[in-house]
Write an enzyme that holds these catalytic residues in place. Structure first.
Site, short mmCIF file in Angstrom:
data_model
loop_
_atom_site.label_atom_id
_atom_site.label_comp_id
_atom_site.label_asym_id
_atom_site.label_seq_id
_atom_site.Cartn_x
_atom_site.Cartn_y
_atom_site.Cartn_z
N HIS A 122 5.60 6.36 -1.91
CA HIS A 122 6.41 5.15 -2.04
C HIS A 122 5.65 3.97 -1.44
O HIS A 122 4.85 4.13 -0.54
CB HIS A 122 7.76 5.31 -1.36
CG HIS A 122 7.66 5.37 0.13
ND1 HIS A 122 7.25 6.51 0.79
CD2 HIS A 122 7.87 4.43 1.08
CE1 HIS A 122 7.24 6.27 2.09
NE2 HIS A 122 7.59 5.02 2.30
N HIS A 162 0.84 -1.20 0.00
CA HIS A 162 0.00 0.00 0.00
C HIS A 162 0.88 1.25 0.00
O HIS A 162 2.08 1.18 0.28
CB HIS A 162 -0.89 0.02 1.24
CG HIS A 162 -0.08 0.12 2.51
ND1 HIS A 162 0.39 -1.01 3.16
CD2 HIS A 162 0.37 1.18 3.21
CE1 HIS A 162 1.10 -0.63 4.21
NE2 HIS A 162 1.12 0.69 4.26
#
Length: 189
Positions: free
Chosen positions: A126, A42
């Site tokens: 990220h 995620h």
């Protein structure tokens, strides 16, 4: 409970990333890294840490408002990098300004709901792939990810995720994540 706001790529995007990560496992030293579990991949937007259950109704309301204030946006997984010598990640391209704004709104929503947030930092999109307990040169892994271009998708919802930390003490045990709330972007409740 331990919570964070997130964007989760669709399954087909995660499978595509999985194939790229599988190739990284063949690089020298890969067995010394702690690879994150694919079910938990995620983009964290706002990490809240431990949140008192009494704050949940207000947090849900404010996250819903944050989601409605932004529209869906296009994103794709792109390239790779590392934070120091301990964290390897895959990056994102596309609607990064919209993603940053969503992260800012999720952070503000949590603060306004009474969640004690850490010091505010500029958002850097990220998705963490691996961590190292030792000082490790992660450049070969980031270099191998550099040409990676995932398929684009539309981010259309904000998620609240509960992180259940491992408690069994078994080597390789990972946190389990469960959805604690979801809100469509740009839509009325």
């Amino acid at each position: 409970m331990r919570l964070f706001a997130a964007v989760v790529p669709p399954e087909e995007v995660l499978r595509e990333l999985g194939r790229a990560v599988d190739r990284l496992h063949g690089l020298p030293g890969a067995e010394g890294l702690r690879w994150t579990g694919r079910p938990g991949w995620h983009f964290t937007l706002a990490f809240m840490g431990e949140v008192d259950e009494a704050l949940l109704p207000e947090l849900h309301e404010r996250l819903g408002r944050a989601a409605r204030r932004g529209e869906g946006f296009r994103l794709r997984l792109h390239g790779g990098g590392h934070f120091g010598r301990r964290t390897l990640w895959v990056g994102a391209a596309g609607g990064l300004d919209a993603m940053r704004m969503l992260a800012e709104r999720a952070d503000a929503a949590a603060r306004r709901a009474g969640v004690a947030m850490e010091e505010h930092r500029r958002y850097h999109a990220h998705l963490t792939l691996a961590r190292s307990r030792a000082d490790t040169d992660l450049r070969p892994y980031a270099d191998a990810l550099a040409p990676f271009e995932g398929r684009p998708w539309t981010v259309n919802r904000l998620l609240l995720i509960r992180s259940n930390l491992p408690g069994g003490g078994r080597p390789g045990e990972r946190p389990r994540y469960e959805e604690a709330g979801t809100w469509p972007l740009g839509a009325a409740d």
